[in-house]
Every structure is written in C-alpha cells, then in structure tokens.
Design an enzyme around this catalytic site. Structure first.
Site, PDB file in Angstrom:
ATOM      1  N   GLY A  12      49.836  37.685  41.177  1.00  0.00           N
ATOM      2  CA  GLY A  12      50.813  37.460  40.102  1.00  0.00           C
ATOM      3  C   GLY A  12      51.139  38.745  39.363  1.00  0.00           C
ATOM      4  O   GLY A  12      52.295  39.000  39.014  1.00  0.00           O
ATOM      5  N   LYS A 187      49.979  30.563  58.684  1.00  0.00           N
ATOM      6  CA  LYS A 187      49.078  31.442  57.915  1.00  0.00           C
ATOM      7  C   LYS A 187      47.757  30.716  57.624  1.00  0.00           C
ATOM      8  O   LYS A 187      46.675  31.311  57.699  1.00  0.00           O
ATOM      9  CB  LYS A 187      49.748  31.900  56.606  1.00  0.00           C
ATOM     10  CG  LYS A 187      48.951  33.015  55.933  1.00  0.00           C
ATOM     11  CD  LYS A 187      49.627  33.627  54.728  1.00  0.00           C
ATOM     12  CE  LYS A 187      48.805  34.805  54.211  1.00  0.00           C
ATOM     13  NZ  LYS A 187      49.088  35.160  52.828  1.00  0.00           N
ATOM     14  N   ASN A 195      38.413  33.052  57.865  1.00  0.00           N
ATOM     15  CA  ASN A 195      37.722  33.086  56.565  1.00  0.00           C
ATOM     16  C   ASN A 195      36.341  32.425  56.533  1.00  0.00           C
ATOM     17  O   ASN A 195      35.376  33.050  56.076  1.00  0.00           O
ATOM     18  CB  ASN A 195      38.621  32.498  55.474  1.00  0.00           C
ATOM     19  CG  ASN A 195      39.847  33.354  55.217  1.00  0.00           C
ATOM     20  OD1 ASN A 195      40.164  34.240  55.999  1.00  0.00           O
ATOM     21  ND2 ASN A 195      40.544  33.088  54.135  1.00  0.00           N
ATOM     22  N   SER A 257      39.082  37.153  51.924  1.00  0.00           N
ATOM     23  CA  SER A 257      39.123  36.807  50.490  1.00  0.00           C
ATOM     24  C   SER A 257      38.136  35.687  50.141  1.00  0.00           C
ATOM     25  O   SER A 257      37.598  35.659  49.034  1.00  0.00           O
ATOM     26  CB  SER A 257      40.538  36.395  50.096  1.00  0.00           C
ATOM     27  OG  SER A 257      40.938  35.279  50.854  1.00  0.00           O
ATOM     28  N   GLU A 269      39.085  28.702  48.246  1.00  0.00           N
ATOM     29  CA  GLU A 269      40.217  27.799  48.511  1.00  0.00           C
ATOM     30  C   GLU A 269      39.975  26.965  49.780  1.00  0.00           C
ATOM     31  O   GLU A 269      40.920  26.467  50.380  1.00  0.00           O
ATOM     32  CB  GLU A 269      41.507  28.622  48.609  1.00  0.00           C
ATOM     33  CG  GLU A 269      41.860  29.291  47.288  1.00  0.00           C
ATOM     34  CD  GLU A 269      43.203  30.006  47.291  1.00  0.00           C
ATOM     35  OE1 GLU A 269      44.067  29.679  46.464  1.00  0.00           O
ATOM     36  OE2 GLU A 269      43.384  30.907  48.129  1.00  0.00           O
TER      37      GLU A 269
HETATM   38  N1  LIG Z   1      45.421  38.326  46.147  1.00  0.00           N
HETATM   39  C1  LIG Z   1      46.079  38.415  47.285  1.00  0.00           C
HETATM   40  O1  LIG Z   1      46.106  39.459  47.952  1.00  0.00           O
HETATM   41  C2  LIG Z   1      46.852  37.222  47.804  1.00  0.00           C
HETATM   42  C3  LIG Z   1      47.739  37.395  48.897  1.00  0.00           C
HETATM   43  C4  LIG Z   1      48.470  36.310  49.349  1.00  0.00           C
HETATM   44  C5  LIG Z   1      48.326  35.076  48.753  1.00  0.00           C
HETATM   45  N2  LIG Z   1      47.452  34.929  47.731  1.00  0.00           N
HETATM   46  C6  LIG Z   1      47.307  33.596  47.135  1.00  0.00           C
HETATM   47  O2  LIG Z   1      47.789  33.644  45.791  1.00  0.00           O
HETATM   48  C7  LIG Z   1      47.045  32.728  44.981  1.00  0.00           C
HETATM   49  C8  LIG Z   1      46.469  33.504  43.786  1.00  0.00           C
HETATM   50  O3  LIG Z   1      45.509  34.423  44.307  1.00  0.00           O
HETATM   51  P1  LIG Z   1      44.968  35.653  43.448  1.00  0.00           P
HETATM   52  O4  LIG Z   1      44.128  36.449  44.355  1.00  0.00           O
HETATM   53  O5  LIG Z   1      46.078  36.323  42.727  1.00  0.00           O
HETATM   54  O6  LIG Z   1      44.040  34.871  42.383  1.00  0.00           O
HETATM   55  P2  LIG Z   1      43.452  35.415  41.036  1.00  0.00           P
HETATM   56  O7  LIG Z   1      43.285  36.883  41.097  1.00  0.00           O
HETATM   57  O8  LIG Z   1      42.276  34.559  40.713  1.00  0.00           O
HETATM   58  O9  LIG Z   1      44.623  35.133  39.959  1.00  0.00           O
HETATM   59  C9  LIG Z   1      44.883  33.893  39.372  1.00  0.00           C
HETATM   60  C10 LIG Z   1      44.716  34.077  37.888  1.00  0.00           C
HETATM   61  O10 LIG Z   1      45.293  32.955  37.220  1.00  0.00           O
HETATM   62  C11 LIG Z   1      44.398  32.596  36.162  1.00  0.00           C
HETATM   63  N3  LIG Z   1      44.699  31.221  35.768  1.00  0.00           N
HETATM   64  C12 LIG Z   1      44.341  30.064  36.382  1.00  0.00           C
HETATM   65  N4  LIG Z   1      44.845  29.012  35.698  1.00  0.00           N
HETATM   66  C13 LIG Z   1      45.502  29.525  34.635  1.00  0.00           C
HETATM   67  C14 LIG Z   1      46.217  28.938  33.563  1.00  0.00           C
HETATM   68  N5  LIG Z   1      46.372  27.607  33.466  1.00  0.00           N
HETATM   69  N6  LIG Z   1      46.760  29.754  32.622  1.00  0.00           N
HETATM   70  C15 LIG Z   1      46.611  31.098  32.731  1.00  0.00           C
HETATM   71  N7  LIG Z   1      45.951  31.719  33.728  1.00  0.00           N
HETATM   72  C16 LIG Z   1      45.411  30.928  34.674  1.00  0.00           C
HETATM   73  C17 LIG Z   1      43.046  32.789  36.771  1.00  0.00           C
HETATM   74  O11 LIG Z   1      42.023  32.790  35.817  1.00  0.00           O
HETATM   75  P3  LIG Z   1      40.608  32.094  36.184  1.00  0.00           P
HETATM   76  O12 LIG Z   1      40.032  32.869  37.321  1.00  0.00           O
HETATM   77  O13 LIG Z   1      39.843  32.210  34.905  1.00  0.00           O
HETATM   78  O14 LIG Z   1      40.908  30.669  36.564  1.00  0.00           O
HETATM   79  C18 LIG Z   1      43.239  34.140  37.450  1.00  0.00           C
HETATM   80  O15 LIG Z   1      43.097  35.184  36.516  1.00  0.00           O
HETATM   81  C19 LIG Z   1      45.962  32.139  45.893  1.00  0.00           C
HETATM   82  O16 LIG Z   1      46.391  30.896  46.399  1.00  0.00           O
HETATM   83  C20 LIG Z   1      45.852  33.138  47.030  1.00  0.00           C
HETATM   84  O17 LIG Z   1      45.423  32.549  48.250  1.00  0.00           O
HETATM   85  C21 LIG Z   1      46.712  35.969  47.223  1.00  0.00           C
END
Ligand SMILES: NC(=O)c1ccc[n+]([C@@H]2O[C@H](COP(=O)([O-])OP(=O)(O)OC[C@H]3O[C@@H](n4cnc5c(N)ncnc54)[C@H](OP(=O)(O)O)[C@@H]3O)[C@@H](O)[C@H]2O)c1
Length: 320
Positions: A12, A187, A195, A257, A269
């Site tokens: 994000g 994917k 994983n 991951s 996940e």
């Molecule tokens: N990172 C990558 O490289 C990547 C690549 C492709 C796809 N994705 C996908 O994208 C999704 C997110 O992955 P990510 O790696 O970015 O996860 P992440 O780093 O854990 O980011 C999600 C963030 O959202 C926060 N959050 C959750 N609920 C919330 C709410 N209601 N209000 C505010 N913040 C909130 C989480 O906090 P808490 O941890 O405290 O809940 C965390 O900080 C996953 O499905 C992943 O599979 C990720």
C-alpha cells in the site's frame, strides 16, 4: 483522482507513494499509528528499485475524518484476513462512482468485500510488484512487475480504463484482463506450490527445486488446485506447474512471504491460498489432501505450537 489507500503497510505504501508523485492525484493513506506518525513528520521514502521521497501524502489512523470527502478510488491493501474488517470500515465512504481496488494475493478476497460493497464498485487487481516496510515511513521496492486489473461487473469497464491510465501515468506497468479470476488463480496456484513448502522447511525458493521428492509434492499440490479450477470453469492459460517451477527458479534466493510472516510471528494468508483450494475442493467434490494437510500444518506453525509440542513430547517420552 482522489485516492485513499486503506492499510498502507508494504504494498500500500509503494502504491500510495508512486500515485502521489503523479500531479493528477491527491493521495491519503489510512494506516497504523507508527506509519501515520512517520509519514506526517517526514513524508514517505521509497528505496530499492525506485528511489523517491514523497511529501504530499495525507495520513490518518482511521476513516472517520474522511467520510464526508468524495473518493474516486480506494485501494484496499490490507492482508487478505483483514479485508472483511477493512471493507466494513470503508463502506460509508463509497459513493456511486467510488471504485474499490482489491490488491491481495489469494482466492475469495473479493467475496468478503461483496458482503458490504456492490460489485459495480469493486475491481480485482493482481500485482507483481513487491515491497516491504523497512521502517515506519520507509518502503523498499523489491520487484516491479505488472499490475493487472479486472472488474467484477462489465459496468465498471470505463472506470478501470481511467484507473489503468492513471496508474500508467504514475509509472506502473498495467494491463486489463477480461478474466481476472484466471490471473488470481494462476498466481495463487504458484503461491500454493511454493509458500507452504518453503515455510515448513525454512528453505529459499530455489532450494525447493533441489529435491526430486519435494518437486513431486509441489507439482501434485498445484495439480489439486488445477482440478478445482477446472471444476469451477476457471481457465488457466499457462501450465501452473511449469510456472511454479519457473517462479521458484527466478526467485531462487528469496524466502517466500509466508515464511517471512511466520518468522515475524505474524499470521499468514494460508487460508486464502491452500486453505481456499481445499475448501473449494470439498464443495466441488475434488480431493485435495495435500492442500488440506499443508493448511493444517502452517496453521499449527502460526500458533507456534508445532515445534514446541514436538519437543515437549520427545522430552516426555525420554523421561518416562
Ligand atoms: N508486499 C508485497 O510485496 C506484496 C506483493 C503482492 C501482493 N501483496 C498482497 O498485498 C496484501 C498486503 O500485503 P502487505 O505485504 O502490504 O501487508 P502489510 O505490510 O501487513 O500491510 C498491511 C497493513 O495494513 C494494516 N491494516 C490492517 N487493517 C487495517 C485497518 N483496518 N486500518 C488501518 N490499517 C490496517 C496492517 O496493520 P496490522 O499488521 O497491524 O494488521 C499493515 O500495516 C496481501 O494480500 C499480500 O499478499 C503483497
């Protein structure tokens, strides 16, 4: 576009940062307090494959102050297991033209969103960008592949075109798919093959390919998913087994991951990857024993009980 990024952690923050560099956009994130404090104080820094410091991002810890504003696009970038809660929180922000883009990995994520938001407002995305949050306010871009978008309803095609154009102008490689479930499943099948095995063995992706027995298990795990997809009439244009091995080879040095989540003591996940394949297998009459077993084992590991329990039993047996 007026854009909200809901759950700005790793992916994000990467999207928020690049979208905010595009003058067409006005970007706000909703994130945890540590991230909001850092972004408000110093802006957002992107490192790694892309280097940028972005100052013009607004940040909040909740959606409450944002309800009266008119949003064009909300990127939902929480983990799959947080989608249900996050969808409920953003639902009061949705006006007729607000699009919600779900960027999670895994199967069935949009079903959670559909419980509170109309399908005309939902777009499913799959991104091959990679990122991690190094520190509050600092995101590292580790991969910069395509992002593929597809609507849940044909009625939002024009909105998807506008969003794709905006993303391209912000530096993303974007495609539109008329069968986004194919992309989501492909994917997910690759993740289902790599994983959990990497997680349970602690191996890097490339090491998994060094063991012929493991390769057979990986192939069979993916094939269980292929048989479920077939039952659900989801076309899979590429050979998912071949793609799984190619992906493991191309990312040979990486720890996946799911393994990283376990190492950090975080929930995985798995429910939306092998767990979803197994659940859908049960409901369509397709046998998925490997996916069921892997889900069970990874969930035990999540609770951190498996290793401890094993050792407790071994020690107990020696004593008695
Ligand atoms: N990172 C990558 O490289 C990547 C690549 C492709 C796809 N994705 C996908 O994208 C999704 C997110 O992955 P990510 O790696 O970015 O996860 P992440 O780093 O854990 O980011 C999600 C963030 O959202 C926060 N959050 C959750 N609920 C919330 C709410 N209601 N209000 C505010 N913040 C909130 C989480 O906090 P808490 O941890 O405290 O809940 C965390 O900080 C996953 O499905 C992943 O599979 C990720």
């Amino acid at each position: 576009m007026k854009i909200l990024v809901m759950g700005a952690g790793s992916i994000g923050s990467l999207f928020a940062g690049l979208l905010a560099c595009n003058n067409e956009n006005d970007v706000t994130i909703v994130a945890r307090e540590f991230q909001v404090k850092a972004v408000k104080s110093y802006g957002l820094k992107i490192k790694g494959l892309i280097e940028k410091t972005v100052k013009n991002i607004k940040a909040e810890t909740s959606v409450q102050p944002l309800i009266k504003e008119a949003w064009d696009l909300i990127l939902l970038t929480v983990k799959a297991y947080s989608v249900s809660e996050a969808s409920k929180q953003i639902s009061p922000l949705i006006k007729e033209k607000t699009m919600v883009l779900c960027l999670q990995n895994g199967i069935g994520v949009e079903d959670e969103v559909l419980k509170v938001i109309r399908k005309e407002n939902i777009i499913r995305g799959v991104t091959f960008c990679g990122a991690f949050l190094e520190k509050p306010g600092i995101v590292v871009s580790t991969g910069f592949g395509k992002t593929i978008l597809g609507g849940l309803s044909p009625r939002n095609y024009d909105n998807i075109l506008d969003i794709a154009e905006n993303f391209k102008n912000s530096g993303f490689y974007v495609e539109i798919s008329d069968n986004i479930q194919s992309i989501v499943w492909t994917k997910t099948l690759v993740n289902a093959g790599i994983n959990p095995y990497g997680t349970l063995t602690g191996m890097r992706n490339g090491e998994l390919l060094e063991y012929e027995d493991l390769k057979l298990l990986i192939a069979e795990t993916v094939l269980e998913g292929v048989r479920v997809a077939d039952k659900l009439k989801i076309p899979l244009p590429e050979d998912p087994v071949d793609l799984t091995f190619k992906t493991a080879k191309a990312t040979a040095e990486n720890f996946n991951s799911m393994l990283q989540d376990i190492k950090r003591g975080r929930r995985t996940e798995i429910d939306y990857i092998n767990g979803a394949i197994s659940r859908l297998g049960s409901s369509t009459g397709v046998s998925t024993p490997l996916n069921m077993l892997l889900t069970f084992l990874v969930k035990r590991l999540e609770k951190n009980t498996m290793v401890e329990e094993l050792w407790r039993r071994v020690i107990h047996q020696k004593i008695s």
